[in-house]
Design a protein around this motif. Structure first.
Motif, PDB file in Angstrom:
ATOM      1  N   UNK A   5      10.785  -0.858   1.999  1.00  0.00           N
ATOM      2  CA  UNK A   5      10.304  -2.156   2.448  1.00  0.00           C
ATOM      3  C   UNK A   5       8.905  -2.423   1.897  1.00  0.00           C
ATOM      4  N   UNK A   6       8.597  -3.694   1.784  1.00  0.00           N
ATOM      5  CA  UNK A   6       7.253  -4.134   1.411  1.00  0.00           C
ATOM      6  C   UNK A   6       6.636  -4.692   2.690  1.00  0.00           C
ATOM      7  N   UNK A   7       5.812  -3.877   3.348  1.00  0.00           N
ATOM      8  CA  UNK A   7       5.391  -4.254   4.702  1.00  0.00           C
ATOM      9  C   UNK A   7       3.978  -3.817   5.078  1.00  0.00           C
ATOM     10  N   UNK A   8       3.348  -2.957   4.278  1.00  0.00           N
ATOM     11  CA  UNK A   8       2.060  -2.403   4.672  1.00  0.00           C
ATOM     12  C   UNK A   8       0.932  -2.969   3.819  1.00  0.00           C
ATOM     13  N   UNK A   9      -0.008  -3.703   4.439  1.00  0.00           N
ATOM     14  CA  UNK A   9      -1.122  -4.237   3.643  1.00  0.00           C
ATOM     15  C   UNK A   9      -2.061  -3.132   3.183  1.00  0.00           C
TER      16      UNK A   9
ATOM     17  N   UNK B 104      -4.650  -8.823  -5.181  1.00  0.00           N
ATOM     18  CA  UNK B 104      -4.362  -8.142  -3.918  1.00  0.00           C
ATOM     19  C   UNK B 104      -4.839  -9.005  -2.762  1.00  0.00           C
ATOM     20  N   UNK B 105      -4.238  -8.806  -1.599  1.00  0.00           N
ATOM     21  CA  UNK B 105      -4.610  -9.557  -0.407  1.00  0.00           C
ATOM     22  C   UNK B 105      -4.059  -8.854   0.820  1.00  0.00           C
ATOM     23  N   UNK B 106      -4.582  -9.236   1.992  1.00  0.00           N
ATOM     24  CA  UNK B 106      -4.148  -8.591   3.228  1.00  0.00           C
ATOM     25  C   UNK B 106      -2.814  -9.140   3.726  1.00  0.00           C
TER      26      UNK B 106
ATOM     27  N   UNK C   1       0.824  -1.214   0.000  1.00  0.00           N
ATOM     28  CA  UNK C   1       0.000   0.000   0.000  1.00  0.00           C
ATOM     29  C   UNK C   1       0.855   1.261   0.000  1.00  0.00           C
ATOM     30  N   UNK C   2       2.006   1.217   0.655  1.00  0.00           N
ATOM     31  CA  UNK C   2       2.880   2.391   0.675  1.00  0.00           C
ATOM     32  C   UNK C   2       3.379   2.721  -0.731  1.00  0.00           C
ATOM     33  N   UNK C   3       3.690   1.701  -1.519  1.00  0.00           N
ATOM     34  CA  UNK C   3       4.137   1.923  -2.897  1.00  0.00           C
ATOM     35  C   UNK C   3       3.023   2.542  -3.732  1.00  0.00           C
TER      36      UNK C   3
END
Length: 481
Positions: A407-411, A355-357, A333-335
């Motif tokens: 980072x890839x960390x936010x759903x 997409x997914x949580x 989501x941050x991206x």
């Protein structure tokens, strides 16, 4: 181009066009025309050029695009380059702006002004300026254009072996169309035909889409029809060289057709086929790229042939050892916020976007016609976790991505189709300097001509060679009529 040249020399002409409109790859191209040799446009810009310089440029051994050219065809291109530019202008093609010193090109052309006729609804498709101008000229000079007519075969006299016409289908009917001066194949290339393209590179399996699709396909129709009569291929080394533009990185992710120079919009007359525009302007620092097995495989910022080789490499399916399978861009989501994307239709296409949580859930949701492996959630989670550690350290220990940033960390988490796209057909049928098709024994197949991307031997990208050799074919066919 072939039709205009033939009409100028007194021949009657019928153009058989499979699509609902004219233009083919040309109308959705960028519109650059690589014609030099001393054109009026070059002279006005103070650029000195001549045919010999053009010839030397296109046989350079240090350039992979030039190394494998047929020298006889290159000489024809060099000698006719300047006059073909002037011929284009005389037939209504306009060129914008001015050219700068040292530039051998005389493009781009001026985009066709009628917005509704642009097909792509994308403002940089300046190839329409050439395609529409030449179509208008051909019609004005009396060429008959049969739209929605598909050529299905050639007619060869069984006694003389002269090609005397073709067979076409339209609306359930079959027609036999005579060509007293011959048949000119200008059917485009072969990159859409999986079986044909794999002759040159076995890795190019069905998951790789092609530039121009879904408006134009390059199905090798002309090559196959000619080969059925014994025609030879030519210049095949050019098709799989690790240079040039025969394969490209996708620029619009999350859609099936993400070629860098085409961005399909909802008001395009063929958007029902494209289905999605894609998420564009990708900053590759915002994503990681994984194969269908969920593993990273290369530095995402790279767009060279080392990247393509990594994409095409085996991805773990024991039943599919050729072809690398789908490539997925993984981001969060941050991206989406940083890129200012809207990850919903019509920007994305569900079979090419998920997409997914959680990452595990995301891996489990990926279902696509070209996805031959079930992506494991634990594998994708490990790939993301390891990449995030590189962001912390500032060093990509696996693939050398320069200073990993995010980072890839936010759903929610996302997976978007990002598989490379095939572009040019850089080889095709063997022709002589009159564009007559040559058979496997080196003999002319009388009455059969070829030009454009279906022709082999001169692997130049762009509209210049297509128009020039179209003129050559039209001129010779008219003389035979």
């Amino acid at each position: 181009s072939a039709a205009i040249e033939a009409r100028d020399r007194g021949a009657s002409v019928i153009i058989v066009e499979e699509n609902f409109d004219c233009g083919g790859h040309g109308i959705v191209s960028g519109g650059n025309v690589n014609l030099g040799g001393g054109t009026s446009r070059q002279r006005a810009a103070g650029i000195e050029d001549n045919a010999d310089a053009v010839f030397e440029e296109w046989i350079r051994p240090d350039d992979l695009e030039c190394r494998y050219t047929d020298r006889d065809l290159t000489r024809v291109f060099a000698d006719m380059s300047a006059e073909t530019f002037e011929w284009m202008v005389a037939n209504g093609v306009q060129f914008e702006g001015t050219i700068t010193g040292g530039d051998q090109r005389n493009g781009p052309t001026v985009q066709w002004p009628v917005y509704e006729e642009l097909i792509t609804s994308y403002p940089t498709r300046k190839g329409s300026g050439l395609a529409r101008a030449l179509e208008k000229s051909a019609r004005a000079k009396g060429a008959q254009i049969l739209l929605l007519h598909k050529m299905t075969g050639l007619v060869q006299n069984p006694s003389t072996k002269v090609v005397e016409g073709l067979i076409a289908t339209t609306e359930g009917r079959t027609l036999r169309i005579r060509g007293t001066g011959g048949v000119i194949l200008a059917t485009g290339g072969h990159t859409s035909n999986v079986h044909f393209r794999r002759m040159f590179d076995p890795r190019l399996t069905e998951e790789y889409q092609t530039a121009g699709a879904p408006y134009t396909e390059q199905n090798a129709d002309g090559e196959l029809a000619a080969m059925a009569l014994g025609a030879a291929l030519w210049g095949t080394a050019s098709q799989s060289i690790e240079g040039g533009n025969w394969i490209s990185k996708t620029a619009h992710i999350g859609c099936q057709y993400g070629y860098s120079s085409l961005w399909w919009q909802p008001d395009s007359p063929i958007f029902d086929k494209a289905r999605a525009s894609g998420l564009t302007g990708v900053n590759w620092q915002n994503v990681i790229l994984v194969k269908q097995n969920g593993r990273r495989f290369h530095n995402e910022v790279d767009g060279g042939h080392d990247f393509f080789a990594a994409c095409l490499a085996y991805s773990g399916d024991p039943n599919k050892k050729n072809g690398g399978g789908p490539i997925w861009a993984i981001f969060d989501a941050d991206a989406v916020t940083r890129q200012e994307w809207d990850p919903t239709p019509p920007n994305v296409d569900p079979p090419y976007f998920f997409s997914a949580h959680t990452l595990a859930e995301l891996a489990g949701r990926i279902r696509n016609p070209y996805q031959t492996l079930r992506m494991q959630g634990s594998v994708l989670q490990e790939a993301v976790s390891r990449y995030n550690s590189f962001v912390d350290s500032g060093v990509d220990e696996d693939f050398g991505k320069p200073t990993p940033r995010y980072k890839i960390q936010t759903p929610p988490f996302y997976a978007a189709w990002s598989t490379p796209i095939l572009h040019d057909s850089l080889c095709g049928l063997r022709v002589d300097t009159r564009c007559r098709v040559i058979d496997l024994q080196g003999a002319v197949i009388a009455g059969l001509y070829c030009c454009g991307e279906a022709m082999g031997g001169f692997p130049q990208h762009g509209l210049g060679r297509c128009s020039l050799f179209g003129r050559v074919a039209g001129r010779d066919a008219a003389a035979s009529a």
